[in-house]
Scaffold this motif. Sequence first.
Motif, PDB file in Angstrom:
ATOM      1  N   ALA A 103     -11.616   2.394   4.340  1.00 23.06           N
ATOM      2  CA  ALA A 103     -10.685   1.379   3.853  1.00 23.06           C
ATOM      3  C   ALA A 103     -10.934   0.005   4.434  1.00 23.06           C
ATOM      4  CB  ALA A 103      -9.259   1.807   4.150  1.00 23.06           C
ATOM      5  N   LEU A 113      -6.661   1.778  -1.551  1.00 24.53           N
ATOM      6  CA  LEU A 113      -7.450   1.943  -0.326  1.00 24.53           C
ATOM      7  C   LEU A 113      -8.934   1.960  -0.638  1.00 24.53           C
ATOM      8  CD1 LEU A 113      -5.483   4.722   1.591  1.00 24.53           C
ATOM      9  CD2 LEU A 113      -5.733   2.355   2.250  1.00 24.53           C
ATOM     10  N   ILE A 156      -2.210  -2.448   3.401  1.00 24.63           N
ATOM     11  CA  ILE A 156      -3.158  -1.349   3.208  1.00 24.63           C
ATOM     12  C   ILE A 156      -3.740  -0.926   4.545  1.00 24.63           C
ATOM     13  CG2 ILE A 156      -5.389  -0.764   2.195  1.00 24.63           C
ATOM     14  CD1 ILE A 156      -3.199  -0.832   0.142  1.00 24.63           C
ATOM     15  N   TRP A 157      -4.127  -1.906   5.340  1.00 21.75           N
ATOM     16  CA  TRP A 157      -4.729  -1.572   6.629  1.00 21.75           C
ATOM     17  C   TRP A 157      -3.736  -0.875   7.544  1.00 21.75           C
ATOM     18  CZ3 TRP A 157      -7.557  -6.871   6.595  1.00 21.75           C
ATOM     19  CH2 TRP A 157      -8.772  -6.710   5.930  1.00 21.75           C
ATOM     20  N   VAL A 171      -3.609   2.661   6.491  1.00 26.45           N
ATOM     21  CA  VAL A 171      -4.803   3.384   6.920  1.00 26.45           C
ATOM     22  C   VAL A 171      -4.735   3.748   8.394  1.00 26.45           C
ATOM     23  CG1 VAL A 171      -7.263   3.189   7.310  1.00 26.45           C
ATOM     24  CG2 VAL A 171      -6.292   2.367   5.206  1.00 26.45           C
TER      25      VAL A 171
END
Lengths: 297, 278
Positions: free
Chosen positions: A31, A171, A191-192, A195
Amino acid sequence: MQFFFEVLIGGLLSGVMYSFVALGFVMIYKASGVFNFAQGAMVFFAALTFVGFQEMGAPFWLALILAFGAMVLLGIATERIVLRPLVNQPHITLFMATIGLTFFVEGLAQGIWGSTVRGLDLGIQDEPIEWIMDKAGILVSSFDLFAAGVAAALVTLLALFFQYTRVGRALRAVADDHQAALSIGIPLQNIWRIVWAVAGFVALVAGLLWGARNGVQFALTFTALKALPVLILGGFTSVPGAIVGGLIIGSTEKLAEVYLGGYVGGGIDSWFPYVMALAFLLIRPEGLFGEKHIDRV
Amino acid sequence: MNTTTQATPAAPENYLSINNIEVIYDHVILVLKGVSLTVPKGKIVALLGANGAGKSTTLKAISNLLHAERGDVTKGSVEFKGTRVDQLTPNELVKRGVIQVMEGRHCFAHLSIEENLLTGAYTRGNSRAELKQNLEMVYHYFPRLKTRRTSQAGYTSGGEQQMCAIGRALMAKPEMILLDEPSMGLAPQIVEEIFEIVKDLNSRENVSFLLAEQNTMVALRYADLGYILENGRVVMEGDAKELASNEDVKEFYLGLSSAGRKSFKDVKHYRRRKRWLS
Protein backbone atom coordinates in the motif's frame (compact mmCIF):
# COMPACT_ATOMS: atom_id res chain seq x y z
CA MET A 1 9.50 -42.32 4.44
CA GLN A 2 7.42 -41.69 7.50
CA PHE A 3 10.26 -39.71 8.95
CA PHE A 4 10.47 -37.63 5.78
CA PHE A 5 6.80 -36.70 6.02
CA GLU A 6 7.13 -35.92 9.66
CA VAL A 7 9.94 -33.48 8.97
CA LEU A 8 8.08 -32.06 5.98
CA ILE A 9 4.87 -31.47 7.89
CA GLY A 10 6.71 -30.00 10.85
CA GLY A 11 8.56 -27.71 8.46
CA LEU A 12 5.44 -26.64 6.61
CA LEU A 13 3.67 -25.80 9.82
CA SER A 14 6.57 -23.82 11.22
CA GLY A 15 6.78 -22.08 7.85
CA VAL A 16 3.29 -20.79 8.50
CA MET A 17 4.75 -18.87 11.40
CA TYR A 18 7.22 -17.13 9.10
CA SER A 19 4.37 -16.32 6.77
CA PHE A 20 2.65 -14.34 9.48
CA VAL A 21 5.54 -11.98 9.83
CA ALA A 22 5.97 -11.76 6.07
CA LEU A 23 2.30 -10.82 5.74
CA GLY A 24 2.86 -7.67 7.75
CA PHE A 25 5.69 -6.63 5.44
CA VAL A 26 3.57 -7.32 2.38
CA MET A 27 0.66 -5.23 3.64
CA ILE A 28 2.69 -2.10 4.14
CA TYR A 29 4.85 -2.60 1.08
CA LYS A 30 1.81 -3.08 -1.13
CA ALA A 31 0.00 0.00 0.00
CA SER A 32 2.74 2.50 0.60
CA GLY A 33 5.77 1.12 -1.20
CA VAL A 34 7.65 1.31 2.07
CA PHE A 35 9.72 -1.65 3.12
CA ASN A 36 8.93 -1.57 6.80
CA PHE A 37 11.99 -2.95 8.48
CA ALA A 38 10.28 -2.38 11.82
CA GLN A 39 7.74 -5.16 11.26
CA GLY A 40 9.81 -7.54 13.39
CA ALA A 41 9.98 -4.98 16.18
CA MET A 42 6.22 -4.56 15.89
CA VAL A 43 5.77 -8.30 16.40
CA PHE A 44 7.88 -8.09 19.52
CA PHE A 45 6.07 -4.99 20.73
CA ALA A 46 2.68 -6.62 20.19
CA ALA A 47 3.55 -9.81 22.05
CA LEU A 48 5.12 -7.92 24.91
CA THR A 49 2.15 -5.59 25.22
CA PHE A 50 -0.26 -8.51 25.27
CA VAL A 51 1.70 -10.30 27.99
CA GLY A 52 2.12 -7.05 29.86
CA PHE A 53 -1.63 -6.46 30.01
CA GLN A 54 -2.19 -10.06 31.05
CA GLU A 55 0.28 -9.63 33.90
CA MET A 56 -1.66 -6.59 34.99
CA GLY A 57 -4.60 -8.91 35.42
CA ALA A 58 -6.50 -8.47 32.18
CA PRO A 59 -8.29 -11.59 30.93
CA PHE A 60 -7.34 -13.00 27.52
CA TRP A 61 -9.87 -11.14 25.40
CA LEU A 62 -9.38 -7.81 27.09
CA ALA A 63 -5.61 -8.11 26.75
CA LEU A 64 -6.06 -8.97 23.09
CA ILE A 65 -8.24 -5.94 22.48
CA LEU A 66 -5.95 -3.63 24.44
CA ALA A 67 -2.88 -4.92 22.61
CA PHE A 68 -4.66 -4.43 19.29
CA GLY A 69 -5.52 -0.89 20.35
CA ALA A 70 -1.89 -0.25 21.19
CA MET A 71 -0.82 -1.56 17.79
CA VAL A 72 -3.31 0.70 16.02
CA LEU A 73 -2.03 3.68 17.98
CA LEU A 74 1.55 2.75 17.17
CA GLY A 75 0.64 2.47 13.49
CA ILE A 76 -1.15 5.80 13.36
CA ALA A 77 1.67 7.52 15.24
CA THR A 78 4.19 6.05 12.81
CA GLU A 79 2.22 7.29 9.84
CA ARG A 80 1.84 10.75 11.36
CA ILE A 81 5.29 11.28 12.82
CA VAL A 82 7.60 9.27 10.60
CA LEU A 83 6.05 8.72 7.19
CA ARG A 84 3.95 11.77 6.49
CA PRO A 85 6.83 14.25 6.72
CA LEU A 86 8.77 12.00 4.34
CA VAL A 87 6.17 11.71 1.60
CA ASN A 88 7.73 11.86 -1.87
CA GLN A 89 11.21 11.24 -0.55
CA PRO A 90 13.29 8.52 -2.18
CA HIS A 91 12.61 4.94 -1.12
CA ILE A 92 15.94 4.61 0.60
CA THR A 93 15.09 7.51 2.89
CA LEU A 94 11.89 5.83 3.98
CA PHE A 95 13.71 2.56 4.44
CA MET A 96 16.30 4.20 6.68
CA ALA A 97 13.50 5.80 8.65
CA THR A 98 11.96 2.40 9.31
CA ILE A 99 15.33 1.07 10.50
CA GLY A 100 15.41 3.92 12.98
CA LEU A 101 11.85 3.08 13.90
CA THR A 102 12.89 -0.53 14.58
CA PHE A 103 15.30 0.47 17.32
CA PHE A 104 12.86 2.96 18.75
CA VAL A 105 10.03 0.44 18.95
CA GLU A 106 12.27 -2.22 20.46
CA GLY A 107 13.44 0.23 23.07
CA LEU A 108 9.94 1.49 23.73
CA ALA A 109 8.57 -2.01 24.25
CA GLN A 110 11.27 -2.93 26.74
CA GLY A 111 11.13 0.46 28.37
CA ILE A 112 7.44 0.01 29.14
CA TRP A 113 7.25 -3.68 29.91
CA GLY A 114 10.78 -4.61 30.96
CA SER A 115 13.15 -6.99 29.25
CA THR A 116 12.66 -10.27 31.10
CA VAL A 117 11.63 -13.31 29.11
CA ARG A 118 7.97 -14.13 29.63
CA GLY A 119 5.93 -17.16 28.85
CA LEU A 120 2.74 -16.77 26.87
CA ASP A 121 -0.03 -19.29 27.23
CA LEU A 122 -2.72 -19.41 24.59
CA GLY A 123 -4.21 -22.49 26.17
CA ILE A 124 -3.20 -24.73 23.28
CA GLN A 125 -1.01 -27.72 23.95
CA ASP A 126 2.16 -28.05 21.94
CA GLU A 127 1.85 -31.83 21.83
CA PRO A 128 1.54 -34.43 19.12
CA ILE A 129 -2.02 -35.27 18.13
CA GLU A 130 -2.62 -38.83 19.18
CA TRP A 131 -4.99 -40.11 16.52
CA ILE A 132 -2.70 -38.97 13.70
CA MET A 133 0.12 -40.75 15.44
CA ASP A 134 -1.99 -43.89 15.73
CA LYS A 135 -3.22 -43.81 12.16
CA ALA A 136 -0.17 -42.71 10.22
CA GLY A 137 2.59 -42.88 12.74
CA ILE A 138 3.52 -39.22 12.13
CA LEU A 139 4.00 -36.67 14.87
CA VAL A 140 1.98 -33.53 14.22
CA SER A 141 1.84 -30.83 16.86
CA SER A 142 -1.63 -29.56 17.68
CA PHE A 143 -0.18 -26.10 18.18
CA ASP A 144 1.31 -26.08 14.69
CA LEU A 145 -2.01 -27.21 13.30
CA PHE A 146 -3.77 -24.45 15.17
CA ALA A 147 -1.32 -21.87 13.79
CA ALA A 148 -1.93 -23.17 10.28
CA GLY A 149 -5.66 -22.81 10.80
CA VAL A 150 -5.29 -19.24 11.98
CA ALA A 151 -3.06 -18.48 9.01
CA ALA A 152 -5.57 -19.87 6.56
CA ALA A 153 -8.37 -17.83 8.08
CA LEU A 154 -6.32 -14.66 8.19
CA VAL A 155 -5.13 -14.95 4.62
CA THR A 156 -8.60 -15.63 3.31
CA LEU A 157 -9.84 -12.60 5.18
CA LEU A 158 -7.08 -10.36 3.87
CA ALA A 159 -7.42 -11.61 0.32
CA LEU A 160 -11.16 -10.94 0.35
CA PHE A 161 -10.56 -7.53 1.86
CA PHE A 162 -8.01 -6.55 -0.78
CA GLN A 163 -9.95 -7.97 -3.68
CA TYR A 164 -13.54 -7.03 -3.07
CA THR A 165 -13.91 -4.07 -0.74
CA ARG A 166 -13.83 -0.42 -1.62
CA VAL A 167 -11.02 0.28 0.82
CA GLY A 168 -9.08 -2.79 -0.31
CA ARG A 169 -9.28 -1.64 -3.90
CA ALA A 170 -8.16 1.81 -2.86
CA LEU A 171 -5.21 0.25 -1.03
CA ARG A 172 -4.10 -1.54 -4.17
CA ALA A 173 -4.62 1.62 -6.20
CA VAL A 174 -2.45 3.60 -3.82
CA ALA A 175 0.20 0.91 -4.06
CA ASP A 176 0.22 1.23 -7.83
CA ASP A 177 0.31 4.99 -8.19
CA HIS A 178 0.16 7.49 -5.32
CA GLN A 179 -0.30 10.49 -7.54
CA ALA A 180 -3.14 9.04 -9.53
CA ALA A 181 -4.84 7.86 -6.35
CA LEU A 182 -4.55 11.36 -4.97
CA SER A 183 -5.94 12.84 -8.17
CA ILE A 184 -9.15 10.84 -7.99
CA GLY A 185 -9.69 11.86 -4.40
CA ILE A 186 -8.46 8.87 -2.43
CA PRO A 187 -7.24 10.32 0.87
CA LEU A 188 -3.75 8.83 1.13
CA GLN A 189 -3.33 9.49 4.81
CA ASN A 190 -6.47 7.61 5.79
CA ILE A 191 -5.39 4.72 3.62
CA TRP A 192 -1.96 4.60 5.19
CA ARG A 193 -3.44 4.69 8.66
CA ILE A 194 -5.64 1.73 7.79
CA VAL A 195 -2.69 -0.17 6.39
CA TRP A 196 -0.57 0.39 9.45
CA ALA A 197 -3.43 -0.66 11.67
CA VAL A 198 -3.92 -3.87 9.69
CA ALA A 199 -0.18 -4.54 9.72
CA GLY A 200 -0.28 -3.99 13.47
CA PHE A 201 -3.03 -6.58 13.75
CA VAL A 202 -1.05 -9.09 11.73
CA ALA A 203 2.00 -8.38 13.91
CA LEU A 204 -0.11 -9.06 16.98
CA VAL A 205 -1.26 -12.44 15.69
CA ALA A 206 2.31 -13.34 14.75
CA GLY A 207 3.58 -12.14 18.11
CA LEU A 208 1.06 -14.25 20.01
CA LEU A 209 1.88 -17.41 18.11
CA TRP A 210 5.64 -16.93 18.21
CA GLY A 211 5.46 -15.84 21.83
CA ALA A 212 3.49 -18.92 22.79
CA ARG A 213 5.99 -21.12 21.03
CA ASN A 214 9.33 -19.59 22.01
CA GLY A 215 8.50 -17.28 24.86
CA VAL A 216 8.20 -13.53 24.57
CA GLN A 217 11.75 -12.29 24.31
CA PHE A 218 13.99 -10.05 22.34
CA ALA A 219 15.00 -12.91 20.04
CA LEU A 220 11.56 -12.58 18.44
CA THR A 221 12.88 -9.66 16.41
CA PHE A 222 15.53 -11.93 14.87
CA THR A 223 13.08 -14.67 14.06
CA ALA A 224 11.12 -12.01 12.26
CA LEU A 225 14.04 -11.46 9.91
CA LYS A 226 13.35 -14.92 8.47
CA ALA A 227 10.51 -13.14 6.76
CA LEU A 228 13.01 -11.63 4.32
CA PRO A 229 13.80 -14.83 2.40
CA VAL A 230 10.11 -15.65 2.56
CA LEU A 231 9.34 -12.35 0.86
CA ILE A 232 12.00 -12.79 -1.78
CA LEU A 233 10.60 -16.20 -2.60
CA GLY A 234 6.95 -15.30 -2.49
CA GLY A 235 7.17 -11.79 -3.87
CA PHE A 236 6.96 -8.56 -1.93
CA THR A 237 3.51 -7.67 -3.16
CA SER A 238 1.58 -10.88 -2.82
CA VAL A 239 -0.45 -12.07 0.15
CA PRO A 240 -0.64 -15.67 -1.12
CA GLY A 241 3.06 -15.34 -1.96
CA ALA A 242 3.87 -14.65 1.67
CA ILE A 243 2.10 -17.84 2.66
CA VAL A 244 3.55 -20.08 -0.02
CA GLY A 245 6.99 -18.55 0.51
CA GLY A 246 6.71 -19.27 4.22
CA LEU A 247 5.74 -22.88 3.57
CA ILE A 248 8.64 -23.41 1.18
CA ILE A 249 11.18 -21.79 3.48
CA GLY A 250 9.86 -23.62 6.53
CA SER A 251 9.87 -27.05 4.93
CA THR A 252 13.16 -26.76 3.04
CA GLU A 253 15.07 -25.45 6.00
CA LYS A 254 13.92 -28.38 8.12
CA LEU A 255 14.54 -30.94 5.38
CA ALA A 256 17.95 -29.43 4.67
CA GLU A 257 18.83 -29.52 8.33
CA VAL A 258 17.83 -33.15 8.67
CA TYR A 259 19.22 -34.56 5.42
CA LEU A 260 22.12 -32.24 4.57
CA GLY A 261 22.98 -30.86 7.98
CA GLY A 262 24.94 -33.95 8.91
CA TYR A 263 27.52 -33.41 6.19
CA VAL A 264 28.40 -29.88 7.18
CA GLY A 265 28.12 -30.12 10.90
CA GLY A 266 24.48 -29.14 11.35
CA GLY A 267 22.81 -25.85 12.21
CA ILE A 268 22.24 -24.99 8.58
CA ASP A 269 18.60 -24.07 9.04
CA SER A 270 19.66 -20.65 10.25
CA TRP A 271 21.33 -19.69 6.97
CA PHE A 272 19.87 -22.06 4.39
CA PRO A 273 16.81 -19.86 3.68
CA TYR A 274 19.04 -16.91 2.84
CA VAL A 275 21.03 -18.97 0.36
CA MET A 276 17.79 -20.07 -1.25
CA ALA A 277 16.61 -16.49 -1.43
CA LEU A 278 19.84 -15.47 -3.07
CA ALA A 279 19.56 -18.20 -5.67
CA PHE A 280 15.97 -17.22 -6.25
CA LEU A 281 16.85 -13.59 -6.81
CA LEU A 282 19.00 -14.64 -9.73
CA ILE A 283 16.25 -16.65 -11.37
CA ARG A 284 13.06 -14.79 -10.62
CA PRO A 285 13.63 -11.46 -8.92
CA GLU A 286 9.95 -10.57 -8.57
CA GLY A 287 9.29 -13.74 -6.58
CA LEU A 288 6.85 -16.53 -7.26
CA PHE A 289 3.74 -14.42 -7.00
CA GLY A 290 5.09 -10.90 -7.08
CA GLU A 291 3.69 -8.40 -9.50
CA LYS A 292 5.72 -8.19 -12.61
CA HIS A 293 6.93 -4.74 -13.31
CA ILE A 294 4.78 -3.67 -16.24
CA ASP A 295 6.79 -1.67 -18.71
CA ARG A 296 5.32 -0.39 -21.91
CA VAL A 297 7.88 -0.41 -24.65
CA MET B 1 -1.53 42.61 -23.04
CA ASN B 2 -1.99 43.12 -26.70
CA THR B 3 -4.27 40.29 -27.70
CA THR B 4 -5.65 40.35 -31.15
CA THR B 5 -8.83 38.53 -30.35
CA GLN B 6 -10.76 40.16 -27.56
CA ALA B 7 -13.39 37.58 -26.81
CA THR B 8 -16.07 38.79 -24.53
CA PRO B 9 -18.83 36.23 -24.63
CA ALA B 10 -22.07 37.28 -23.01
CA ALA B 11 -20.44 36.61 -19.61
CA PRO B 12 -22.07 33.35 -18.59
CA GLU B 13 -21.96 32.26 -14.97
CA ASN B 14 -18.37 32.16 -13.83
CA TYR B 15 -17.95 28.67 -12.77
CA LEU B 16 -14.30 28.06 -12.31
CA SER B 17 -12.08 31.09 -12.12
CA ILE B 18 -8.41 31.43 -11.51
CA ASN B 19 -7.29 34.85 -10.48
CA ASN B 20 -3.75 35.90 -11.04
CA ILE B 21 -2.04 32.86 -9.58
CA GLU B 22 1.65 32.53 -9.17
CA VAL B 23 3.23 29.12 -8.66
CA ILE B 24 6.69 28.42 -7.34
CA TYR B 25 8.32 24.99 -7.27
CA ASP B 26 10.86 24.14 -4.60
CA HIS B 27 10.68 27.72 -3.31
CA VAL B 28 12.79 29.00 -6.18
CA ILE B 29 11.44 28.07 -9.59
CA LEU B 30 8.78 30.51 -10.70
CA VAL B 31 6.54 28.69 -13.15
CA LEU B 32 3.31 30.66 -13.33
CA LYS B 33 3.65 34.42 -13.31
CA GLY B 34 0.11 35.56 -12.75
CA VAL B 35 -2.29 33.41 -14.72
CA SER B 36 -5.97 34.26 -14.84
CA LEU B 37 -8.61 32.32 -16.63
CA THR B 38 -12.24 31.36 -16.35
CA VAL B 39 -14.22 28.35 -17.40
CA PRO B 40 -17.92 29.03 -17.95
CA LYS B 41 -20.37 26.30 -16.97
CA GLY B 42 -20.89 23.65 -19.59
CA LYS B 43 -18.04 24.76 -21.83
CA ILE B 44 -14.86 23.15 -23.07
CA VAL B 45 -11.90 25.43 -22.57
CA ALA B 46 -8.55 24.65 -24.14
CA LEU B 47 -5.32 25.65 -22.48
CA LEU B 48 -2.63 25.73 -25.13
CA GLY B 49 1.05 26.32 -25.28
CA ALA B 50 4.42 24.75 -25.83
CA ASN B 51 6.34 22.47 -23.49
CA GLY B 52 7.03 24.11 -20.18
CA ALA B 53 4.58 26.93 -20.73
CA GLY B 54 2.79 26.05 -17.51
CA LYS B 55 -0.30 24.20 -18.72
CA SER B 56 0.03 21.21 -16.42
CA THR B 57 1.05 23.42 -13.53
CA THR B 58 -2.08 25.49 -14.00
CA LEU B 59 -4.26 22.37 -13.86
CA LYS B 60 -2.45 21.05 -10.81
CA ALA B 61 -2.76 24.39 -9.10
CA ILE B 62 -6.53 24.02 -9.46
CA SER B 63 -6.69 20.38 -8.38
CA ASN B 64 -4.20 20.92 -5.54
CA LEU B 65 -1.86 18.20 -6.69
CA LEU B 66 1.01 20.67 -6.62
CA HIS B 67 1.95 19.97 -3.03
CA ALA B 68 2.89 16.43 -3.89
CA GLU B 69 5.45 17.87 -6.31
CA ARG B 70 6.73 20.51 -3.94
CA GLY B 71 4.96 23.31 -5.73
CA ASP B 72 3.12 26.13 -4.03
CA VAL B 73 0.54 28.66 -5.08
CA THR B 74 2.08 31.79 -3.66
CA LYS B 75 -0.30 34.41 -4.99
CA GLY B 76 -3.82 34.65 -6.33
CA SER B 77 -6.86 32.49 -5.80
CA VAL B 78 -8.89 29.72 -7.34
CA GLU B 79 -12.66 29.84 -7.07
CA PHE B 80 -15.21 27.22 -7.97
CA LYS B 81 -18.87 28.24 -7.98
CA GLY B 82 -18.06 31.35 -6.01
CA THR B 83 -16.07 29.78 -3.16
CA ARG B 84 -12.34 29.60 -2.80
CA VAL B 85 -10.99 26.11 -3.26
CA ASP B 86 -7.24 26.65 -3.19
CA GLN B 87 -6.80 25.34 0.31
CA LEU B 88 -8.82 22.15 -0.14
CA THR B 89 -7.28 18.71 -0.36
CA PRO B 90 -7.79 16.85 -3.63
CA ASN B 91 -10.22 14.60 -1.77
CA GLU B 92 -12.45 17.53 -0.80
CA LEU B 93 -12.20 19.01 -4.25
CA VAL B 94 -13.27 15.76 -5.91
CA LYS B 95 -16.26 15.67 -3.58
CA ARG B 96 -17.19 19.16 -4.79
CA GLY B 97 -17.09 17.98 -8.37
CA VAL B 98 -13.68 18.95 -9.75
CA ILE B 99 -11.40 16.12 -10.77
CA GLN B 100 -8.18 15.93 -12.72
CA VAL B 101 -7.17 13.37 -15.32
CA MET B 102 -3.42 13.47 -15.16
CA GLU B 103 -0.99 13.74 -18.01
CA GLY B 104 0.30 10.34 -19.03
CA ARG B 105 -2.94 8.63 -17.96
CA HIS B 106 -1.69 7.10 -14.74
CA CYS B 107 -3.96 4.08 -14.70
CA PHE B 108 -3.44 1.65 -11.88
CA ALA B 109 -1.38 -0.83 -13.88
CA HIS B 110 -2.04 -3.92 -11.78
CA LEU B 111 -5.76 -3.38 -11.40
CA SER B 112 -8.19 -4.52 -14.05
CA ILE B 113 -9.92 -1.88 -16.16
CA GLU B 114 -13.12 -2.35 -14.19
CA GLU B 115 -11.32 -2.08 -10.86
CA ASN B 116 -9.68 1.09 -12.11
CA LEU B 117 -13.10 2.51 -12.85
CA LEU B 118 -14.43 1.43 -9.47
CA THR B 119 -11.66 3.23 -7.60
CA GLY B 120 -12.88 6.40 -9.29
CA ALA B 121 -16.06 6.17 -7.23
CA TYR B 122 -14.12 6.02 -3.96
CA THR B 123 -15.18 9.45 -2.74
CA ARG B 124 -18.82 8.74 -3.35
CA GLY B 125 -19.26 5.60 -1.30
CA ASN B 126 -21.96 4.41 -3.68
CA SER B 127 -24.14 1.40 -3.15
CA ARG B 128 -23.59 -1.63 -5.33
CA ALA B 129 -26.52 -0.78 -7.57
CA GLU B 130 -25.37 2.79 -8.09
CA LEU B 131 -21.87 1.59 -8.90
CA LYS B 132 -23.26 -0.75 -11.51
CA GLN B 133 -25.28 2.03 -13.01
CA ASN B 134 -22.25 4.33 -13.12
CA LEU B 135 -20.18 1.61 -14.73
CA GLU B 136 -22.81 1.15 -17.41
CA MET B 137 -22.76 4.90 -18.06
CA VAL B 138 -18.97 4.82 -18.55
CA TYR B 139 -19.19 1.73 -20.75
CA HIS B 140 -21.82 3.48 -22.80
CA TYR B 141 -19.35 6.22 -23.68
CA PHE B 142 -16.36 3.92 -23.87
CA PRO B 143 -17.64 0.63 -25.30
CA ARG B 144 -14.03 -0.37 -25.85
CA LEU B 145 -13.46 -0.46 -22.11
CA LYS B 146 -16.27 -2.91 -21.66
CA THR B 147 -14.57 -5.44 -23.90
CA ARG B 148 -11.34 -5.04 -21.91
CA ARG B 149 -12.94 -4.84 -18.48
CA THR B 150 -11.05 -7.78 -16.98
CA SER B 151 -7.63 -6.96 -18.49
CA GLN B 152 -4.92 -5.53 -16.29
CA ALA B 153 -4.77 -1.86 -17.19
CA GLY B 154 -1.00 -2.02 -17.62
CA TYR B 155 -1.40 -4.33 -20.57
CA THR B 156 -3.96 -2.28 -22.48
CA SER B 157 -3.13 0.12 -25.29
CA GLY B 158 -2.38 3.79 -24.77
CA GLY B 159 -5.77 4.80 -26.14
CA GLU B 160 -7.56 2.38 -23.86
CA GLN B 161 -5.58 3.67 -20.90
CA GLN B 162 -6.56 7.22 -21.73
CA MET B 163 -10.19 6.14 -21.93
CA CYS B 164 -9.79 4.29 -18.66
CA ALA B 165 -8.38 7.39 -17.00
CA ILE B 166 -11.25 9.55 -18.23
CA GLY B 167 -13.78 6.86 -17.34
CA ARG B 168 -12.31 6.56 -13.87
CA ALA B 169 -12.74 10.29 -13.36
CA LEU B 170 -16.33 10.07 -14.60
CA MET B 171 -17.10 7.52 -11.89
CA ALA B 172 -16.74 10.34 -9.36
CA LYS B 173 -19.65 12.08 -11.11
CA PRO B 174 -17.72 15.31 -11.62
CA GLU B 175 -19.12 18.60 -12.83
CA MET B 176 -15.78 19.63 -14.17
CA ILE B 177 -12.86 17.62 -15.48
CA LEU B 178 -9.34 18.99 -15.77
CA LEU B 179 -7.95 16.98 -18.64
CA ASP B 180 -4.20 17.09 -19.07
CA GLU B 181 -2.79 16.28 -22.50
CA PRO B 182 -5.25 13.59 -23.57
CA SER B 183 -3.61 13.23 -26.98
CA MET B 184 -0.15 12.43 -25.66
CA GLY B 185 1.45 9.59 -27.57
CA LEU B 186 -1.74 8.51 -29.32
CA ALA B 187 -2.47 7.91 -32.97
CA PRO B 188 -4.41 10.74 -34.63
CA GLN B 189 -7.42 8.50 -35.11
CA ILE B 190 -7.58 7.65 -31.41
CA VAL B 191 -7.12 11.32 -30.54
CA GLU B 192 -10.17 12.15 -32.64
CA GLU B 193 -12.13 9.36 -30.98
CA ILE B 194 -11.28 10.63 -27.52
CA PHE B 195 -12.10 14.24 -28.34
CA GLU B 196 -15.43 13.13 -29.82
CA ILE B 197 -16.23 11.43 -26.54
CA VAL B 198 -15.18 14.51 -24.59
CA LYS B 199 -17.52 16.61 -26.70
CA ASP B 200 -20.26 14.05 -26.15
CA LEU B 201 -19.78 14.03 -22.40
CA ASN B 202 -19.79 17.78 -22.44
CA SER B 203 -23.09 18.10 -24.25
CA ARG B 204 -24.93 15.10 -22.80
CA GLU B 205 -23.65 14.78 -19.25
CA ASN B 206 -23.08 18.51 -18.92
CA VAL B 207 -19.50 18.12 -17.75
CA SER B 208 -17.32 21.18 -18.20
CA PHE B 209 -13.75 20.65 -19.34
CA LEU B 210 -10.54 22.52 -18.97
CA LEU B 211 -8.08 20.73 -21.17
CA ALA B 212 -4.40 21.31 -21.56
CA GLU B 213 -3.17 20.35 -25.01
CA GLN B 214 -0.17 20.68 -27.24
CA ASN B 215 -2.19 19.51 -30.18
CA THR B 216 -3.50 22.99 -30.86
CA MET B 217 -5.40 22.23 -34.01
CA VAL B 218 -7.50 19.40 -32.61
CA ALA B 219 -8.06 21.13 -29.29
CA LEU B 220 -9.35 24.31 -30.87
CA ARG B 221 -11.67 22.34 -33.10
CA TYR B 222 -13.48 20.82 -30.14
CA ALA B 223 -13.17 23.63 -27.59
CA ASP B 224 -15.46 26.58 -27.10
CA LEU B 225 -12.81 28.91 -25.72
CA GLY B 226 -9.05 28.91 -25.69
CA TYR B 227 -6.16 30.37 -23.74
CA ILE B 228 -2.59 30.38 -24.90
CA LEU B 229 0.15 30.24 -22.32
CA GLU B 230 3.73 31.14 -22.88
CA ASN B 231 6.39 31.23 -20.19
CA GLY B 232 3.88 31.16 -17.38
CA ARG B 233 1.68 33.93 -18.72
CA VAL B 234 -1.52 34.04 -20.74
CA VAL B 235 -0.57 35.68 -24.00
CA MET B 236 -3.82 35.26 -25.85
CA GLU B 237 -7.37 34.27 -25.10
CA GLY B 238 -10.64 34.11 -26.87
CA ASP B 239 -13.17 32.18 -28.82
CA ALA B 240 -11.74 28.93 -30.10
CA LYS B 241 -12.79 29.54 -33.71
CA GLU B 242 -11.27 32.99 -33.73
CA LEU B 243 -8.07 31.69 -32.20
CA ALA B 244 -7.86 28.98 -34.80
CA SER B 245 -8.08 31.52 -37.56
CA ASN B 246 -5.72 33.99 -35.94
CA GLU B 247 -2.62 34.55 -38.05
CA ASP B 248 -0.15 34.42 -35.16
CA VAL B 249 -1.62 31.24 -33.72
CA LYS B 250 -1.57 29.69 -37.13
CA GLU B 251 2.03 30.58 -37.61
CA PHE B 252 3.37 29.72 -34.16
CA TYR B 253 1.33 26.68 -33.25
CA LEU B 254 -0.01 25.22 -36.43
CA GLY B 255 3.03 25.90 -38.56
CA LEU B 256 0.92 27.64 -41.17
CA SER B 257 1.73 31.01 -42.60
CA SER B 258 1.01 33.02 -45.69
CA ALA B 259 4.05 31.39 -47.21
CA GLY B 260 2.54 27.93 -46.81
CA ARG B 261 3.44 25.29 -44.20
CA LYS B 262 6.44 26.06 -42.12
CA SER B 263 8.37 24.30 -39.44
CA PHE B 264 7.98 25.54 -35.90
CA LYS B 265 11.72 25.73 -35.46
CA ASP B 266 11.97 28.38 -38.14
CA VAL B 267 9.80 30.72 -36.14
CA LYS B 268 12.21 32.76 -34.11
CA HIS B 269 11.43 32.96 -30.44
CA TYR B 270 12.32 36.64 -30.11
CA ARG B 271 9.89 37.51 -32.83
CA ARG B 272 7.07 35.82 -31.01
CA ARG B 273 7.90 37.63 -27.82
CA LYS B 274 8.08 40.91 -29.60
CA ARG B 275 4.77 40.60 -31.27
CA TRP B 276 2.87 39.45 -28.22
CA LEU B 277 4.53 40.91 -25.21
CA SER B 278 5.49 44.35 -26.42
